[in-house]
Scaffold this active site. Structure first.
Site, mmCIF file in Angstrom:
data_model
loop_
_atom_site.group_PDB
_atom_site.id
_atom_site.type_symbol
_atom_site.label_atom_id
_atom_site.label_comp_id
_atom_site.label_asym_id
_atom_site.label_seq_id
_atom_site.Cartn_x
_atom_site.Cartn_y
_atom_site.Cartn_z
ATOM 1 C CG ASP A 82 -2.145 0.807 1.218
ATOM 2 O OD1 ASP A 82 -2.524 0.744 -0.224
ATOM 3 O OD2 ASP A 82 -2.925 1.114 2.115
ATOM 4 C CG HIS A 83 -0.838 4.805 0.213
ATOM 5 N ND1 HIS A 83 -1.257 5.756 -0.541
ATOM 6 C CD2 HIS A 83 -1.822 4.412 0.675
ATOM 7 C CE1 HIS A 83 -2.374 5.952 -0.605
ATOM 8 N NE2 HIS A 83 -2.959 5.053 0.215
ATOM 9 C CG HIS A 181 -5.254 7.558 3.996
ATOM 10 N ND1 HIS A 181 -4.629 8.501 3.176
ATOM 11 C CD2 HIS A 181 -5.689 6.450 3.536
ATOM 12 C CE1 HIS A 181 -4.260 7.466 2.065
ATOM 13 N NE2 HIS A 181 -5.152 6.505 2.166
ATOM 14 C CG ASN A 237 -7.545 0.760 -0.008
ATOM 15 O OD1 ASN A 237 -7.925 -0.291 -0.716
ATOM 16 N ND2 ASN A 237 -6.177 1.406 -0.294
ATOM 17 C CB VAL A 238 -10.829 -1.394 5.949
ATOM 18 C CG1 VAL A 238 -11.201 -0.919 7.281
ATOM 19 C CG2 VAL A 238 -12.176 -1.171 5.191
ATOM 20 C CB THR A 240 -7.926 4.324 10.569
ATOM 21 O OG1 THR A 240 -7.275 4.961 9.682
ATOM 22 C CG2 THR A 240 -7.853 5.158 12.055
HETATM 23 ZN ZN LIG Z 1 -4.636 4.650 0.947
#
Ligand SMILES: [Zn+2]
Length: 291
Positions: A82-83, A181, A237-238, A240
């Site tokens: 991710d990222h 986010h 996308n999950v 947090t």
């Molecule tokens: Zn993201």
């Protein structure tokens, strides 16, 4: 059967109007909880690791855990980086067995974003069986080492999005449409549904080619999630939500059992709590029984 890249599972999700949960994990207990919950609901799954946990645990270790769990699972599972804003690390993770790589060069100017994203897409496609996610515009908040202030958040331009997809050769695409986010400061964050619809129509209107990703799932109301899926979001996308569950459950368990020294019981409590969250998300996203 179970080791797959993201694109193939998301083409099906887009066509059938559900979304696949992409769940960020930082350790083995979380990974096992996420896989078990998805297996129990017979749901396709994207496991995600962002750059910090990937570096901390090492891509080879995460790749090996993924391979072991995915090979024996009766559902399709993808391992996603991710990222990542570092082209070399994107390549290293693809080499280590991640099956979907997100190159996030969204803070670069347009041409440089295209250059870096295309470099990763070309590399992953040469490796075979690795798909690539690119981002245009910026999602606000903090995701690992990528930090964007709210007022810097630029939304994705639909025409530019079309060019970006064509020029980079990416497989799946994350347009910034106002999701963030972290924790939303309001119950009703301002999302640009029309923008998503326009982008989905331009890119996938005639034929579904490049599935769309929604970042910042935590805290979105169920009706908002459903609307985003109906407009073409197929990867959700999950992150947090799962971080909070891990830390709050650990804290709660230790606070309630301060004299106990049995780490296995903390792990079991965390695993059960994470599974419950994943259960919620899979049902909301409509991906149960879609494996
Ligand atoms: Zn993201």
């Amino acid at each position: 059967m179970a080791i797959v890249h993201a694109k193939e599972m998301l083409l099906k999700a887009t066509a059938e109007k559900y979304a696949v949960g992409a769940f960020n994990c930082t350790n083995l207990i979380q990974i096992e909880a996420v896989v078990e919950a998805a297996v129990e609901l017979n749901a396709p799954l994207i496991l995600q690791a962002s750059v910090a946990p990937s570096k901390f645990l090492r891509p080879e270790v995460i790749g090996a855990i993924y391979k072991t769990l995915a090979e024996s699972a009766p559902i399709p599972i993808c391992l996603h980086l991710d990222h990542c804003n570092d082209v070399a690390f994107c390549k290293a993770c693809a080499d280590a067995g991640y099956t979907n790589i997100m190159i996030d060069a969204s803070k670069q100017e347009f041409k440089e974003n295209i250059r870096q994203t295309k470099a990763v897409a070309d590399y992953c496609h040469r490796l075979g069986n690795v798909s690539v996610e690119g981002e245009l515009g910026t999602v606000s908040g903090v995701e690992d080492q990528v930090r964007v202030a709210d007022d810097d958040a630029e939304l994705c331009d639909p025409e530019q999005a079309m060019a970006f997809v064509e020029l980079t050769g990416i497989d799946i695409f994350a347009p910034a449409i106002g999701t963030a986010h972290g924790v939303y400061k309001t119950q009703n964050p301002k999302l640009d549904f029309d923008r998503l619809e326009k982008i989905a129509d331009l890119i996938n209107g005639r034929e579904i080619r490049v599935p769309l990703v929604i970042h910042g799932g935590t805290g979105l109301q169920p009706d908002v999630v459903k609307r985003l899926i109906s407009l073409g979001g197929s990867k959700f996308n999950v992150s947090t939500d799962l971080k909070h569950t891990l830390i709050d459950t650990t804290y709660g368990y230790i606070a309630a059992n301060r004299d106990e020294y049995n780490p296995g019981k903390i792990d079991a409590a965390v695993k059960a709590a994470i599974k419950e969250k994943i259960n919620y998300w899979i049902r909301l996203l409509g991906s149960a029984n879609k494996a």
